[in-house]
Scaffold this active site. Sequence first.
Site, PDB file in Angstrom:
ATOM      1  CB  SER A 145      -0.923   0.012   1.228  1.00  0.00           C
ATOM      2  OG  SER A 145      -1.791  -1.093   1.219  1.00  0.00           O
ATOM      3  CB  CYS A 198     -15.226  -3.336  18.994  1.00  0.00           C
ATOM      4  SG  CYS A 198     -15.457  -4.961  18.251  1.00  0.00           S
ATOM      5  CG  HIS A 226     -20.158  -4.189  17.504  1.00  0.00           C
ATOM      6  ND1 HIS A 226     -20.259  -4.471  16.171  1.00  0.00           N
ATOM      7  CD2 HIS A 226     -18.900  -4.598  17.882  1.00  0.00           C
ATOM      8  CE1 HIS A 226     -19.123  -5.019  15.745  1.00  0.00           C
ATOM      9  NE2 HIS A 226     -18.298  -5.107  16.764  1.00  0.00           N
TER      10      HIS A 226
END
Length: 340
Positions: free
Chosen positions: A40, A130, A243
């Site tokens: 990248s 998370c 979530h």
Amino acid sequence: MGYKVVVAGATGNVGREMLNILAEREFPVDEIVALASRKSLGTEISFGDKTLKTKDLDTFDFTGWDIALFAIGSDATKIYAPRAAAAGCVVIDNSSLYRYDPQVPLVVPEVNAEAVDGYKAKMIIANPNCSTAQMVVALKPLHDRARIKRVVVATYQSVSGAGKEGIDELWDQTKGMYVPGQEVAPSKFTKQIAFNVIPHIDVFLDDGSTKEEWKMVAETKKILDKRIKVTATCVRVPVFVGHSEAINIEFDEPLDWQEATDILREAPGVLVIDKREDGGYITPVECVGDYATYVSRIRQDPTVDNGLNIWVVSDNLRKGAALNAVQIAEVLGKRCLKKG
């Protein structure tokens, strides 16, 4: 005077969010660099009104840099985090690699900001899972009032928690459902995710739980209180971002839903949206792009002594990852580095 900041993994979903949030919150940056893998190299990334070109993580010299936000996964973190730490750069790591190391602070700033002070042991601070992050933000103020003894949580986790591949698979499968002959077989997930739910995140452990469920247990104990009993069922759902969690809480002391609501309305990082009417609650699509951990459906659980039920929703790419990492950097600066 500001900080020299590194964002490693800048081309991924979380890395891009880290750069966005650093700019949005006007983190005191004197110099910033975006790092990525060699494939990248040179990719252009936005940082506020600036454009950064990614540099090679493998050859980067961390000497003289203050803070590095890592979003590169455990395997790469194992190589590059010690390298950065040895050069005097504090690493804030989003992977699971260091979360359970007793010498590495695991931090959610609204819950245990003081834990940042332990960064010097390894020059590394861990960002939690998370699903754990948003849950403990909601639990902390209630725990302070009535001491939580047990939590039963079922999560409804979006595909972005599995990275770009998860997002692509949901998108491609959904499109394929409407075009005969273009159905997409599961690849990232173990079963079809479009129009389905999958009660399986991460690998299975010997006791029948998954590693994602184990993470929620271990991390809640480390961040909030080791005495809290936690049991979790983690489910992947066909939602792109955000979530959700249905949480049942048992307390040592009585706490009625009205007082709990008042406590949560005043809690840092929490936004209560809870009207007992159609639409009087938050769903994942409404939380995307926001910083808050939303709490709805606050109600008594009459089946146990001192029980409550709550519904918690948050943008997992923000509070569940990038925002929490930037908040850790802010606390680190104020409490320990004291430049900005």
